[in-house]
Write a protein that holds these residues in place. Structure first.
Motif, mmCIF file in Angstrom:
data_model
loop_
_atom_site.group_PDB
_atom_site.id
_atom_site.type_symbol
_atom_site.label_atom_id
_atom_site.label_comp_id
_atom_site.label_asym_id
_atom_site.label_seq_id
_atom_site.Cartn_x
_atom_site.Cartn_y
_atom_site.Cartn_z
ATOM 1 N N LYS A 8 -7.198 11.038 4.393
ATOM 2 C CA LYS A 8 -8.640 10.834 4.534
ATOM 3 C C LYS A 8 -9.353 11.792 3.600
ATOM 4 C CE LYS A 8 -9.073 9.587 9.390
ATOM 5 N NZ LYS A 8 -9.788 9.910 10.613
ATOM 6 N N ASP A 9 -10.564 11.443 3.251
ATOM 7 C CA ASP A 9 -11.387 12.309 2.424
ATOM 8 C C ASP A 9 -11.659 13.602 3.188
ATOM 9 O OD1 ASP A 9 -13.246 13.573 0.834
ATOM 10 O OD2 ASP A 9 -14.690 11.936 0.859
ATOM 11 N N PRO A 10 -11.153 14.726 2.698
ATOM 12 C CA PRO A 10 -11.339 15.977 3.423
ATOM 13 C C PRO A 10 -12.792 16.456 3.430
ATOM 14 C CG PRO A 10 -10.270 16.378 1.308
ATOM 15 C CD PRO A 10 -10.374 14.888 1.482
ATOM 16 N N GLU A 11 -13.622 15.870 2.574
ATOM 17 C CA GLU A 11 -15.022 16.281 2.509
ATOM 18 C C GLU A 11 -15.970 15.289 3.166
ATOM 19 O OE1 GLU A 11 -16.257 17.656 -1.366
ATOM 20 O OE2 GLU A 11 -14.247 18.439 -1.772
ATOM 21 N N VAL A 20 -7.026 6.241 2.544
ATOM 22 C CA VAL A 20 -6.051 5.499 1.750
ATOM 23 C C VAL A 20 -4.841 5.206 2.638
ATOM 24 C CG1 VAL A 20 -4.533 5.545 -0.268
ATOM 25 C CG2 VAL A 20 -6.788 6.613 -0.387
ATOM 26 N N TYR A 21 -4.429 3.947 2.655
ATOM 27 C CA TYR A 21 -3.260 3.508 3.416
ATOM 28 C C TYR A 21 -2.231 2.896 2.476
ATOM 29 C CZ TYR A 21 -6.428 3.672 7.455
ATOM 30 O OH TYR A 21 -7.323 4.072 8.427
ATOM 31 N N LEU A 22 -0.985 2.915 2.891
ATOM 32 C CA LEU A 22 0.087 2.242 2.168
ATOM 33 C C LEU A 22 0.697 1.192 3.076
ATOM 34 C CD1 LEU A 22 2.079 1.955 -0.230
ATOM 35 C CD2 LEU A 22 3.473 3.699 0.874
ATOM 36 N N ASP A 23 0.791 -0.025 2.573
ATOM 37 C CA ASP A 23 1.515 -1.094 3.268
ATOM 38 C C ASP A 23 2.863 -1.184 2.576
ATOM 39 O OD1 ASP A 23 2.671 -3.529 4.050
ATOM 40 O OD2 ASP A 23 0.709 -4.476 4.318
ATOM 41 N N GLU A 24 3.878 -0.574 3.167
ATOM 42 C CA GLU A 24 5.197 -0.527 2.537
ATOM 43 C C GLU A 24 5.848 -1.904 2.475
ATOM 44 O OE1 GLU A 24 6.947 2.622 4.901
ATOM 45 O OE2 GLU A 24 6.544 4.043 3.276
ATOM 46 N N GLU A 25 5.544 -2.764 3.423
ATOM 47 C CA GLU A 25 6.117 -4.109 3.438
ATOM 48 C C GLU A 25 5.631 -4.924 2.241
ATOM 49 O OE1 GLU A 25 5.564 -7.892 6.309
ATOM 50 O OE2 GLU A 25 6.240 -6.063 7.307
ATOM 51 N N LYS A 26 4.331 -4.818 1.939
ATOM 52 C CA LYS A 26 3.768 -5.563 0.810
ATOM 53 C C LYS A 26 3.746 -4.739 -0.471
ATOM 54 C CE LYS A 26 0.926 -8.883 3.178
ATOM 55 N NZ LYS A 26 -0.291 -9.659 3.025
ATOM 56 N N ASP A 27 4.110 -3.466 -0.383
ATOM 57 C CA ASP A 27 4.099 -2.549 -1.522
ATOM 58 C C ASP A 27 2.716 -2.522 -2.175
ATOM 59 O OD1 ASP A 27 5.309 -0.634 -3.149
ATOM 60 O OD2 ASP A 27 5.817 -2.111 -4.675
ATOM 61 N N SER A 28 1.706 -2.263 -1.328
ATOM 62 C CA SER A 28 0.335 -2.225 -1.828
ATOM 63 C C SER A 28 -0.485 -1.190 -1.058
ATOM 64 C CB SER A 28 -0.322 -3.606 -1.716
ATOM 65 O OG SER A 28 -0.400 -4.000 -0.367
ATOM 66 N N ARG A 59 -11.616 12.700 -5.901
ATOM 67 C CA ARG A 59 -10.726 13.640 -5.203
ATOM 68 C C ARG A 59 -9.697 12.946 -4.315
ATOM 69 N NH1 ARG A 59 -15.890 14.425 -3.094
ATOM 70 N NH2 ARG A 59 -16.151 13.482 -1.055
ATOM 71 N N MET A 60 -9.919 11.662 -4.003
ATOM 72 C CA MET A 60 -8.999 10.922 -3.140
ATOM 73 C C MET A 60 -7.712 10.512 -3.853
ATOM 74 S SD MET A 60 -10.297 10.651 -0.111
ATOM 75 C CE MET A 60 -9.383 9.297 0.552
ATOM 76 N N VAL A 61 -7.683 10.592 -5.176
ATOM 77 C CA VAL A 61 -6.505 10.170 -5.926
ATOM 78 C C VAL A 61 -5.265 10.973 -5.512
ATOM 79 C CG1 VAL A 61 -6.402 11.545 -8.056
ATOM 80 C CG2 VAL A 61 -6.128 9.105 -8.165
ATOM 81 N N GLN A 62 -5.466 12.158 -4.960
ATOM 82 C CA GLN A 62 -4.345 12.981 -4.514
ATOM 83 C C GLN A 62 -3.482 12.291 -3.453
ATOM 84 O OE1 GLN A 62 -5.393 16.396 -2.020
ATOM 85 N NE2 GLN A 62 -7.409 15.474 -1.705
ATOM 86 N N PHE A 63 -4.017 11.282 -2.788
ATOM 87 C CA PHE A 63 -3.280 10.634 -1.708
ATOM 88 C C PHE A 63 -2.413 9.464 -2.163
ATOM 89 C CE2 PHE A 63 -6.982 12.565 0.434
ATOM 90 C CZ PHE A 63 -6.272 13.514 1.153
ATOM 91 N N PHE A 64 -2.475 9.120 -3.441
ATOM 92 C CA PHE A 64 -1.631 8.055 -3.947
ATOM 93 C C PHE A 64 -0.247 8.617 -4.257
ATOM 94 C CE2 PHE A 64 -5.835 6.397 -4.579
ATOM 95 C CZ PHE A 64 -5.697 5.060 -4.246
#
Length: 76
Positions: A8-11, A20-28, A59-64
């Motif tokens: 989550k955005d810490p600010e 930001v979420y990851l769907d591992e099943e759909k790889d997206s 700043r959210m790019v850190q979560f990818f």
């Protein structure tokens, strides 16, 4: 289908968005962010009718995962 919350955005004042979420099943990625409604900005993009646009701060790019993996890779 289980989504994995990457961060989550810490600010964020409310602490609830953007996220930001990851769907591992759909790889997206799934992005929860601010809805873009500015016609001038939207007009500069080619957005199909079945898609929408959300905005997140840089700043959210850190979560990818790719960014984190590159940061953790040893220098060669």
């Amino acid at each position: 289908m289980a989504l994995r919350k990457l961060g989550k955005d810490p600010e964020s004042p409310s602490g609830g968005s953007p996220t930001v979420y990851l769907d591992e099943e759909k790889d997206s990625y799934l992005i929860q962010g601010w809805k873009v409604e500015d016609a001038e900005r939207l007009g500069q993009m080619d957005i199909p009718r079945h898609e929408s646009v959300v905005e997140i701060p840089r700043r959210m790019v850190q979560f990818f995962l790719e960014v984190k993996q590159d940061d953790e890779a040893p220098d060669v």
